[in-house]
Enzyme design. Structure first.
Site, PDB file in Angstrom:
ATOM      1  N   GLU A  50      -0.368   4.869  -0.731  1.00  0.00           N
ATOM      2  CA  GLU A  50      -1.099   6.110  -1.018  1.00  0.00           C
ATOM      3  C   GLU A  50      -0.153   7.302  -0.910  1.00  0.00           C
ATOM      4  OE1 GLU A  50      -4.411   6.300   1.662  1.00  0.00           O
ATOM      5  OE2 GLU A  50      -5.615   4.934   0.442  1.00  0.00           O
ATOM      6  N   LYS A  83      -2.485   0.405 -25.289  1.00  0.00           N
ATOM      7  CA  LYS A  83      -2.897   0.318 -26.699  1.00  0.00           C
ATOM      8  C   LYS A  83      -1.634   0.267 -27.571  1.00  0.00           C
ATOM      9  CE  LYS A  83      -7.368   2.146 -25.445  1.00  0.00           C
ATOM     10  NZ  LYS A  83      -8.387   3.193 -25.578  1.00  0.00           N
ATOM     11  N   ARG A 119      -2.269  -2.647 -18.687  1.00  0.00           N
ATOM     12  CA  ARG A 119      -3.504  -1.858 -18.644  1.00  0.00           C
ATOM     13  C   ARG A 119      -3.336  -0.737 -17.643  1.00  0.00           C
ATOM     14  NH1 ARG A 119      -6.739  -4.609 -21.388  1.00  0.00           N
ATOM     15  NH2 ARG A 119      -8.416  -3.282 -22.125  1.00  0.00           N
ATOM     16  N   THR A 153      -3.665   6.095 -22.340  1.00  0.00           N
ATOM     17  CA  THR A 153      -3.605   4.752 -21.781  1.00  0.00           C
ATOM     18  C   THR A 153      -2.213   4.213 -22.086  1.00  0.00           C
ATOM     19  OG1 THR A 153      -4.482   3.853 -23.830  1.00  0.00           O
ATOM     20  CG2 THR A 153      -6.062   4.217 -22.063  1.00  0.00           C
ATOM     21  N   TYR A 169       0.864  -1.194   0.000  1.00  0.00           N
ATOM     22  CA  TYR A 169       0.000   0.000   0.000  1.00  0.00           C
ATOM     23  C   TYR A 169       0.890   1.230   0.000  1.00  0.00           C
ATOM     24  CZ  TYR A 169      -4.975   0.040  -0.284  1.00  0.00           C
ATOM     25  OH  TYR A 169      -6.238   0.041  -0.794  1.00  0.00           O
ATOM     26  N   ASP A 199      -6.099  13.683 -25.561  1.00  0.00           N
ATOM     27  CA  ASP A 199      -6.196  12.298 -25.086  1.00  0.00           C
ATOM     28  C   ASP A 199      -5.673  11.415 -26.221  1.00  0.00           C
ATOM     29  OD1 ASP A 199      -6.918   9.734 -24.449  1.00  0.00           O
ATOM     30  OD2 ASP A 199      -9.023  10.193 -24.033  1.00  0.00           O
TER      31      ASP A 199
END
Ligand SMILES: *Cc1c(COP(=O)(O)O)cnc(C)c1O
Length: 428
Positions: A56, A229, A235, A226, A54, A200
């Site tokens: 954050e 692609k 991903r 992203t 974790y 984008d």
């Protein structure tokens, strides 16, 4: 491919599903333009123990202890992304493209503010203002369209719309537009109306990283993409931005944050919790791969393959939107073949060719059964296929569509597709 011995022993059901999906991916022609095949190195980073942590916050400012190595991995991902795209600031934590765009909307606008986005039917993405997305629900979208005749973006029309609507933000970028975008023209329009310009580049990031398409990072306030692609990573997504905010409004001045800080703050804690550290490490691996000279060859070949495939399809009587392509994707209007996009998708599925149904500009049909199909070459290019294979693919598609009621011919095509695939095994 990673050996999954423990998975095979402990959960044979899921193991077998993964094996069958791998065979499906290897034994068919995957022409969905947003898909690709990642390297084993990327798979290994994604499957690593980094998933246990974790963390954050951001490197060297975490809300949890024990993050020395996670910091090193995230720093590397950021540095490599900066080098790859020439960005001033990069946030590598967005979980995917849609959450990345959401964080950007939250950073640049207040709910109810107006922005310009390309209409879904003309190739825009859901997050560019569709009424079913947060972007259309929380914000007012003034959509722009492609020209009815040329099927190209009409920059004069975008400019007129911007002058009339005075948006806070202008979004450029697409999911289904087969031509290059003039990012500098979008920037001029944004400057004229003092709006932020967000590009984008989810679909074309690999082509930009390879220097084949114009890089909007040098013009835009914010660029999202992203990573899965054409960029061929795990991903996920990243957000690149300038550090300074040219259009501070009251809301942001109160926050005393520059543009880069506003973006970071709206990824975490604005829209996300703990980052997916295993995925972010895999992003770093992907950026390293994209910085190698071979990546340029791959990206050039994507475009060559797309040109060859589109010419092959046009030779077989298909009508391509804008009569061709400059990038990795093409849109086919199936109307003259007397078949809908949905039916065409099903017929091609039967011969192990995967495409997706798609609306075409000014489509007379509905999105769940539109007039077109969309296809692209990134994944086949990663498998090593070149122009001669693209000519065969065009032939298989044409034959399957023209003989869709003949199961003998379709079975023959399916066998031909399988033979071709056997020559280009990627995961053994
Ligand atoms: C794919 C895509 C996205 C969204 O990506 P997800 O990871 O599926 O959420 C955003 N914008 C554009 C232009 C895309 O093509």
């Amino acid at each position: 491919m990673i050996i999954m011995k423990s998975l095979k022993d402990s959960d044979p059901e899921i193991y077998n599903i993964i094996q069958r999906e791998k065979e499906r991916q290897m034994n068919g022609l995957e022409l969905i333009p947003s898909e690709n095949l990642v390297s084993t190195a990327v798979l290994e980073a994604m499957g690593s123990i980094l998933t246990n942590k974790y963390s954050e916050g951001y490197p060297h400012k975490r809300y949890y202890g024990g993050n020395i190595f996670i910091d090193q991995a995230e720093d590397l991902a950021i540095e490599r992304a900066k080098q790859l795209f020439g960005a001033e600031h990069v946030n590598v934590q967005p979980l995917s493209g849609s959450p990345a765009n959401m964080a950007v909307f939250f950073a640049l606008m207040n709910p109810g503010d107006k922005f310009l986005g390309m209409d879904l039917s003309c190739g825009g993405h859901l997050t560019h203002g569709s009424p079913v997305s947060f972007s259309g629900k929380l914000y007012k979208c003034a959509p722009y369209f492609v020209d009815k005749e040329t099927e190209l973006i009409d920059y004069d029309a975008v400019r007129k719309l911007a002058l009339a609507e005075k948006p806070k933000m202008i979004m450029s970028g697409f999911s289904a537009y087969p031509r290059t975008l003039d990012f500098s023209e979008f920037q001029k329009i944004a400057d004229e109306v003092e709006a932020y310009h967000v590009a984008d580049v989810a679909h074309i990031a690999g082509l930009i990283a390879a220097g084949i398409h114009d890089n909007p990072v040098k013009y835009c306030d914010v660029v999202t993409t992203t990573t899965h692609k054409t960029l061929r990573g795990p991903r996920g997504a990243i957000i690149m931005s300038k550090i300074d905010d040219r259009y501070h409004d009251k809301y942001r001045k109160e926050e005393k944050k520059n543009l880069a800080q506003m973006i970071d703050f709206n990824v975490f804690p604005g829209t996300q919790g703990g980052p997916h550290d295993h995925i972010n490490a895999a992003k770093a691996v992907c950026f390293k791969e994209a910085l190698q000279p071979e990546f340029k060859d791959y990206a050039k070949q994507i475009v060559k393959n797309a040109k060859t495939l589109s010419e092959g399809l046009m030779d077989h009587g298909f009508r391509l939107i804008t009569n061709g392509t400059d990038n990795h994707l093409m849109l086919i209007d199936m109307t003259n073949k007397n078949i809908t996009g949905k039916e065409a998708e099903t017929v091609l599925d039967e011969v192990s060719i995967t495409v997706n149904k798609n609306t075409i500009p000014y489509d007379q049909r509905k999105p769940w059964d539109p007039s077109g199909i969309r296809l692209g070459t990134p994944l086949l290019t990663t498998r090593g296929m070149c122009e001669s294979e693209m000519k065969s693919v065009a032939e298989y598609i044409a034959k399957a569509i023209d003989h869709r009621n003949d199961s003998t011919i379709k079975e023959k095509i399916r066998q031909d597709v399988l033979q071709l695939c056997k020559k280009f095994v990627f995961y053994s």
